[in-house]
Write a protein that holds these residues in place. Structure first.
Motif, short mmCIF file in Angstrom:
data_model
loop_
_atom_site.label_atom_id
_atom_site.label_comp_id
_atom_site.label_asym_id
_atom_site.label_seq_id
_atom_site.Cartn_x
_atom_site.Cartn_y
_atom_site.Cartn_z
N LYS A 14 0.93 -1.32 -0.17
CA LYS A 14 -0.01 0.12 0.07
C LYS A 14 0.83 1.28 0.07
O LYS A 14 1.76 1.33 0.79
N ASP A 15 0.32 2.17 -0.77
CA ASP A 15 1.10 3.57 -0.93
C ASP A 15 0.21 4.77 -0.93
O ASP A 15 -0.55 4.75 -1.78
N GLU A 16 0.25 5.60 0.17
CA GLU A 16 -0.69 6.56 0.18
C GLU A 16 -0.88 7.28 -1.18
O GLU A 16 -1.87 8.16 -1.60
N LYS A 17 0.06 7.38 -2.11
CA LYS A 17 0.35 8.31 -3.16
C LYS A 17 -0.88 7.80 -4.27
O LYS A 17 -1.21 8.88 -4.74
N TYR A 18 -1.48 6.69 -4.22
CA TYR A 18 -2.24 6.12 -5.13
C TYR A 18 -3.61 6.03 -4.56
O TYR A 18 -4.80 5.40 -4.92
N GLN A 19 -3.75 6.40 -3.19
CA GLN A 19 -4.92 6.06 -2.21
C GLN A 19 -6.29 6.80 -3.03
O GLN A 19 -7.41 6.14 -2.93
N LYS A 20 -6.08 7.86 -3.72
CA LYS A 20 -7.48 8.44 -4.24
C LYS A 20 -7.80 7.79 -5.38
O LYS A 20 -9.21 7.67 -5.44
N LEU A 21 -7.23 6.94 -6.11
CA LEU A 21 -7.68 5.98 -7.19
C LEU A 21 -8.18 5.23 -6.51
O LEU A 21 -9.40 4.51 -6.95
N THR A 22 -7.60 4.27 -5.46
CA THR A 22 -8.46 3.37 -4.73
C THR A 22 -10.10 3.77 -4.38
O THR A 22 -10.94 3.14 -4.50
N GLU A 23 -10.05 4.91 -3.56
CA GLU A 23 -11.09 5.59 -3.11
C GLU A 23 -12.38 5.87 -4.34
O GLU A 23 -13.39 5.54 -4.22
N TYR A 24 -11.95 6.38 -5.44
CA TYR A 24 -12.61 6.56 -6.50
C TYR A 24 -13.28 5.22 -7.27
O TYR A 24 -14.50 5.33 -7.26
N LEU A 25 -12.46 4.35 -7.41
CA LEU A 25 -12.93 3.02 -7.81
C LEU A 25 -14.06 2.46 -6.69
O LEU A 25 -14.97 2.02 -7.19
N HIS A 26 -13.64 2.60 -5.50
CA HIS A 26 -14.52 2.08 -4.61
C HIS A 26 -15.98 2.72 -4.64
O HIS A 26 -16.95 2.07 -4.67
#
Length: 84
Positions: free
Chosen positions: A2-14
């Motif tokens: 896990k890397d916070e750098k890409y967390q916004k993409l995870t949240e968007y897809l969720h």
């Protein structure tokens, strides 16, 4: 990995709740809040579904995998994994 750098993409897809999500690379940049590496626009390998990659973990953690990479159109098609 896990890397916070890409967390916004995870949240968007969720949040989409869709089985398939097609995004333009510039849309992904907007979601992330930073420009993608040049290689994202030139090499399909950048988008490999590999859990060792922090960027791939971002969509895989959301339950998606990439099933289509169109560098000419600059689009990525994410599909929700069946087992979710």
């Amino acid at each position: 990995m896990k890397d916070e750098k890409y967390q916004k993409l995870t949240e968007y897809l969720h949040k989409t709740g869709k089985t398939e999500v097609r995004l333009h690379l510039h849309e992904i940049e907007e979601i992330l809040g930073f420009p993608l590496d040049t290689s994202a626009f030139q090499h399909k390998e950048f988008w490999a579904n590999c859990t060792a990659s922090t960027k791939a973990y971002s969509w895989m953690d959301a339950g998606y995998e990439i099933i289509e990479i169109n560098l000419k159109e600059e689009t990525i098609l994410f599909k929700q994994k069946d087992w979710l």
